[in-house]
Design a protein around this motif. Structure first.
Motif, PDB file in Angstrom:
ATOM      1  N   SER A  54      -6.936 -10.945  -2.580  1.00  0.00           N
ATOM      2  CA  SER A  54      -6.646  -9.521  -2.424  1.00  0.00           C
ATOM      3  C   SER A  54      -7.914  -8.705  -2.627  1.00  0.00           C
ATOM      4  N   SER A  55      -8.073  -7.666  -1.830  1.00  0.00           N
ATOM      5  CA  SER A  55      -9.185  -6.733  -1.981  1.00  0.00           C
ATOM      6  C   SER A  55      -8.651  -5.387  -2.446  1.00  0.00           C
ATOM      7  N   TYR A  56      -9.429  -4.723  -3.274  1.00  0.00           N
ATOM      8  CA  TYR A  56      -9.094  -3.388  -3.758  1.00  0.00           C
ATOM      9  C   TYR A  56      -9.460  -2.392  -2.664  1.00  0.00           C
ATOM     10  N   MET A  57      -8.489  -1.596  -2.229  1.00  0.00           N
ATOM     11  CA  MET A  57      -8.643  -0.717  -1.066  1.00  0.00           C
ATOM     12  C   MET A  57      -8.428   0.738  -1.455  1.00  0.00           C
ATOM     13  N   ALA A  58      -9.008   1.635  -0.666  1.00  0.00           N
ATOM     14  CA  ALA A  58      -8.841   3.065  -0.930  1.00  0.00           C
ATOM     15  C   ALA A  58      -8.948   3.852   0.367  1.00  0.00           C
ATOM     16  N   VAL A  59      -8.187   4.951   0.424  1.00  0.00           N
ATOM     17  CA  VAL A  59      -8.286   5.897   1.536  1.00  0.00           C
ATOM     18  C   VAL A  59      -8.067   7.294   0.978  1.00  0.00           C
ATOM     19  N   CYS A  60      -8.860   8.242   1.437  1.00  0.00           N
ATOM     20  CA  CYS A  60      -8.742   9.613   0.953  1.00  0.00           C
ATOM     21  C   CYS A  60      -7.730  10.404   1.768  1.00  0.00           C
ATOM     22  N   SER A  61      -7.454  11.600   1.280  1.00  0.00           N
ATOM     23  CA  SER A  61      -6.550  12.517   1.960  1.00  0.00           C
ATOM     24  C   SER A  61      -7.275  13.178   3.125  1.00  0.00           C
ATOM     25  N   VAL A  83       2.001   6.385   1.739  1.00  0.00           N
ATOM     26  CA  VAL A  83       1.098   5.265   2.008  1.00  0.00           C
ATOM     27  C   VAL A  83       1.578   4.056   1.209  1.00  0.00           C
ATOM     28  N   ALA A  84       1.748   2.917   1.880  1.00  0.00           N
ATOM     29  CA  ALA A  84       2.217   1.711   1.190  1.00  0.00           C
ATOM     30  C   ALA A  84       1.771   0.478   1.965  1.00  0.00           C
ATOM     31  N   VAL A  85       1.736  -0.653   1.265  1.00  0.00           N
ATOM     32  CA  VAL A  85       1.448  -1.945   1.887  1.00  0.00           C
ATOM     33  C   VAL A  85       2.700  -2.803   1.796  1.00  0.00           C
ATOM     34  N   LEU A  86       3.073  -3.407   2.909  1.00  0.00           N
ATOM     35  CA  LEU A  86       4.231  -4.303   2.973  1.00  0.00           C
ATOM     36  C   LEU A  86       3.861  -5.502   3.831  1.00  0.00           C
ATOM     37  N   ASP A  87       4.013  -6.687   3.266  1.00  0.00           N
ATOM     38  CA  ASP A  87       3.683  -7.920   3.983  1.00  0.00           C
ATOM     39  C   ASP A  87       2.264  -7.875   4.544  1.00  0.00           C
ATOM     40  N   ASN A  88       1.357  -7.360   3.734  1.00  0.00           N
ATOM     41  CA  ASN A  88      -0.074  -7.270   4.045  1.00  0.00           C
ATOM     42  C   ASN A  88      -0.361  -6.375   5.249  1.00  0.00           C
ATOM     43  N   LYS A  89       0.522  -5.440   5.536  1.00  0.00           N
ATOM     44  CA  LYS A  89       0.286  -4.428   6.563  1.00  0.00           C
ATOM     45  C   LYS A  89       0.288  -3.057   5.888  1.00  0.00           C
ATOM     46  N   LEU A  90      -0.638  -2.203   6.317  1.00  0.00           N
ATOM     47  CA  LEU A  90      -0.758  -0.865   5.754  1.00  0.00           C
ATOM     48  C   LEU A  90       0.079   0.119   6.570  1.00  0.00           C
ATOM     49  N   VAL A 113      -4.278  -0.034 -10.000  1.00  0.00           N
ATOM     50  CA  VAL A 113      -3.703  -1.116  -9.203  1.00  0.00           C
ATOM     51  C   VAL A 113      -3.912  -2.420  -9.968  1.00  0.00           C
ATOM     52  N   VAL A 114      -2.867  -3.245 -10.050  1.00  0.00           N
ATOM     53  CA  VAL A 114      -2.927  -4.494 -10.812  1.00  0.00           C
ATOM     54  C   VAL A 114      -3.135  -5.678  -9.874  1.00  0.00           C
ATOM     55  N   SER A 131      -7.664  13.782  -2.852  1.00  0.00           N
ATOM     56  CA  SER A 131      -6.731  12.789  -3.370  1.00  0.00           C
ATOM     57  C   SER A 131      -7.043  11.414  -2.796  1.00  0.00           C
ATOM     58  N   ILE A 132      -6.831  10.376  -3.605  1.00  0.00           N
ATOM     59  CA  ILE A 132      -7.162   9.017  -3.197  1.00  0.00           C
ATOM     60  C   ILE A 132      -5.922   8.140  -3.331  1.00  0.00           C
ATOM     61  N   TYR A 133      -5.632   7.369  -2.277  1.00  0.00           N
ATOM     62  CA  TYR A 133      -4.593   6.339  -2.331  1.00  0.00           C
ATOM     63  C   TYR A 133      -5.291   4.993  -2.534  1.00  0.00           C
ATOM     64  N   THR A 134      -4.798   4.183  -3.454  1.00  0.00           N
ATOM     65  CA  THR A 134      -5.377   2.859  -3.664  1.00  0.00           C
ATOM     66  C   THR A 134      -4.285   1.803  -3.562  1.00  0.00           C
ATOM     67  N   PHE A 135      -4.681   0.593  -3.148  1.00  0.00           N
ATOM     68  CA  PHE A 135      -3.715  -0.482  -2.917  1.00  0.00           C
ATOM     69  C   PHE A 135      -4.482  -1.783  -2.746  1.00  0.00           C
ATOM     70  N   LEU A 136      -3.766  -2.879  -2.598  1.00  0.00           N
ATOM     71  CA  LEU A 136      -4.367  -4.191  -2.382  1.00  0.00           C
ATOM     72  C   LEU A 136      -3.983  -4.709  -1.004  1.00  0.00           C
ATOM     73  N   MET A 137      -4.931  -5.365  -0.328  1.00  0.00           N
ATOM     74  CA  MET A 137      -4.651  -6.067   0.922  1.00  0.00           C
ATOM     75  C   MET A 137      -5.501  -7.330   0.991  1.00  0.00           C
ATOM     76  N   ARG A 138      -5.014  -8.302   1.757  1.00  0.00           N
ATOM     77  CA  ARG A 138      -5.777  -9.527   1.986  1.00  0.00           C
ATOM     78  C   ARG A 138      -6.479  -9.390   3.339  1.00  0.00           C
ATOM     79  N   LEU A 139      -7.806  -9.345   3.308  1.00  0.00           N
ATOM     80  CA  LEU A 139      -8.589  -9.044   4.499  1.00  0.00           C
ATOM     81  C   LEU A 139      -9.170 -10.320   5.100  1.00  0.00           C
ATOM     82  N   PRO A 140      -9.482 -10.280   6.396  1.00  0.00           N
ATOM     83  CA  PRO A 140     -10.125 -11.434   7.030  1.00  0.00           C
ATOM     84  C   PRO A 140     -11.404 -11.818   6.311  1.00  0.00           C
ATOM     85  N   LYS A 141     -11.716 -13.100   6.302  1.00  0.00           N
ATOM     86  CA  LYS A 141     -12.850 -13.589   5.522  1.00  0.00           C
ATOM     87  C   LYS A 141     -14.191 -13.003   5.965  1.00  0.00           C
ATOM     88  N   ALA A 142     -14.313 -12.676   7.243  1.00  0.00           N
ATOM     89  CA  ALA A 142     -15.600 -12.196   7.751  1.00  0.00           C
ATOM     90  C   ALA A 142     -15.767 -10.692   7.602  1.00  0.00           C
TER      91      ALA A 142
END
Length: 498
Positions: A173-180, A222-229, A415-416, A453-464
């Motif tokens: 998992s990678s720590y992700m962020a997107v602003c308003s 903003v939410a992540v479900l099944d590794n989709k944003l 985010v945990v 404002s900042i939204y933070t979440f976790l996602m699994r990103l491609p290795k490259a």
């Protein structure tokens, strides 16, 4: 731990006292330990018993049957889970529970085991589940291990080589962020409208993808479900005109698509993803605060109303703990109610109330069976964050020692991941470890460097990913997803798939 036979007697006594008075009973004998169970409950939840009672075999008409392939301890855990309990388990219970769900085919028990995966039991869960062929549990355990691989590597390498290789093949998992951001146009393209990830090795925030021009993250869900944003709704500008649809980003094929928005246009609401569904909680519409809740089942592609919030609320404070949805509702005079949404019954229940005076702000994050409720310090200490912890298993509140954050940041974007909690501000990204109910600073990294404002979440990103992207502040690379610059407004003109 109590003697197993005593546990069986206590549970049987409880069952006889009236848990299932209206249903036929069956006695199950496991190596001399006898359990009285409700036929309808086990038939509904266990593939083994469903097949048994529909087979027409002699055993389905007997008042008592023998089970040879499961242990009494694991069967007791099964019965507890079927009766709505969510027990925390020791190693012996875990092994027997996995054996039980493998033999009896009990999705509800498998789901509970997934919800209690931790750093202490993940390796045991992974190995045992793989041994018994409980693949869903094995996979979730492997994902947890991958997120804590540095800390667990020594234990993991005691496992068979194939199991080690499977863990190493997964993406952490990678720590992700997107602003308003409000929607933009092709003529006024905003290079700041990006989704970023933390490159922990290089201590840099890097761009992962650009937001489509007609997407709004201002007061959006903003939410992540099944590794989709998923980014739903939001507003166009200060007029609070709502974006009528939503966007979904799939990291596997590096593409955005559109989805329909909730039936009730809303902004300043909370979006939660859980078990194939998105939940849109509360928010505002035409300056009116809402209590309505809708859920979107991804497999069906449509929204529907479910049980409303206990009261109208915008910016609902929420978290997911042990695969359960919890929200905080502040009702004034220092009282904060915590409610749980019971998905099986479509209702909200009051779990507990925290009585604390706080000056500003509220946030909640889950770690194992603990809910951490965060608030600003009193009056002159409003830039510092104090916490209280509610343990779901014990039903007890504990004040977490110390104060967290400073003038350069707070915990209100926590985010945990594994045993770590990530927080960030413009100036610093901090990783805490949770030890003995206290958060301790593990390391500090570069801040996000954006305003708003900042939204933070976790996602699994491609290795490259890291080698393809640029640092956040000086973004000059071309968009790495399909060109969405000609996307019209999402009322009826956007296609369902971009």
């Amino acid at each position: 731990m109590k003697d197993c036979s005593m546990e069986v007697m206590e549970f049987s006594s409880c069952s006889q006292s009236g848990r299932c008075e209206t249903s036929d009973k069956l006695r199950v004998n496991i190596n001399g330990s006898v359990f009285e169970i409700d036929k309808s409950t086990v038939t509904e939840n266990c593939e083994y018993f469903r097949a048994l009672f529909q087979s027409g075999m002699r055993e389905c008409r007997q008042e008592e049957i023998q089970l040879q392939s499961v242990g009494a301890l694991g069967f007791l855990v099964l019965l507890q889970v079927l009766h709505g309990e969510r027990p925390m388990l020791d190693s012996d219970q875990i092994v027997e529970a996995i054996e039980c769900t493998a033999f009896l085919q009990v999705p509800l028990l498998t789901k509970h085991l997934i919800s209690i995966i931790s750093s202490e039991n993940c390796v045991l869960m992974y190995h045992t589940a793989a041994t018994y062929g409980v693949w869903e549990l094995s996979h979730h355990s492997a994902l947890f291990i991958r997120d804590m691989y540095a800390e667990l590597k020594e234990d993991v390498h005691t496992l068979p080589r194939k199991l080690v290789e499977y863990v190493e093949s997964l993406r952490p998992s990678s720590y992700m962020a997107v602003c308003s951001h409000s929607p933009s146009s092709e003529l006024l393209h905003d290079i700041q409208r990006t989704v970023c990830f933390l490159d922990e090795e290089q201590n840099e925030w890097r761009v992962f993808t650009h937001l489509p021009p007609c997407t709004s993250t201002t007061m959006a869900g903003v939410a992540v479900l099944d590794n989709k944003l998923y980014i739903i709704g939001g507003v166009h500008d200060v007029s609070k005109r709502v974006v009528e649809g939503g966007f979904c980003y799939n990291s596997n094929d590096n593409s955005w698509s559109t989805i329909c928005g909730p039936q009730q246009l809303r902004y300043d609401f909370t979006l939660i993803g859980l078990e194939g569904c998105l939940y849109a909680l509360g928010g505002k519409s035409n300056m009116k605060v809402l209590s309505s809740v809708e859920h979107f089942r991804v497999s069906k592609g449509s929204w529907g109303f479910i049980s409303p919030l206990p009261c109208p609320t915008a910016s609902v404070v929420s978290t997911i703990a042990m695969n359960r949805i919890f929200i905080c509702l502040w009702r004034g005079e220092g009282a904060t109610d915590i409610h749980e949404y019971v998905t099986e019954e479509d209702r909200w229940i009051l779990v507990t109330t925290l009585i604390r005076q706080h000056s500003y702000g509220l946030y909640m994050v889950a770690y194992r069976d603990n809910l951490y409720v965060m608030r600003n310090g009193p009056c002159d200490d409003f830039l510092l964050c104090v916490m209280d912890c509610y343990n779901l298993t014990l039903g007890q509140w504990t004040a977490v020692p110390g104060q967290y954050g400073n003038s350069k940041g707070s915990l209100f974007t926590a985010v945990v991941r594994g045993d770590s909690v990530f927080t960030l501000s413009r100036h610093v990204t901090t990783e805490y470890t949770v030890e003995d109910n206290r958060w301790k600073v593990k390391r500090q990294m570069k801040g996000f460097g954006r305003i708003g404002s900042i939204y933070t979440f976790l996602m699994r990103l491609p290795k490259a990913t890291a080698s393809l992207m640029e640092n956040c502040p000086g973004l000059t690379t071309k968009q790495t997803v399909r060109d969405l610059s000609v996307c019209p407004r999402l009322s009826s003109e956007c296609s369902d798939n971009i």
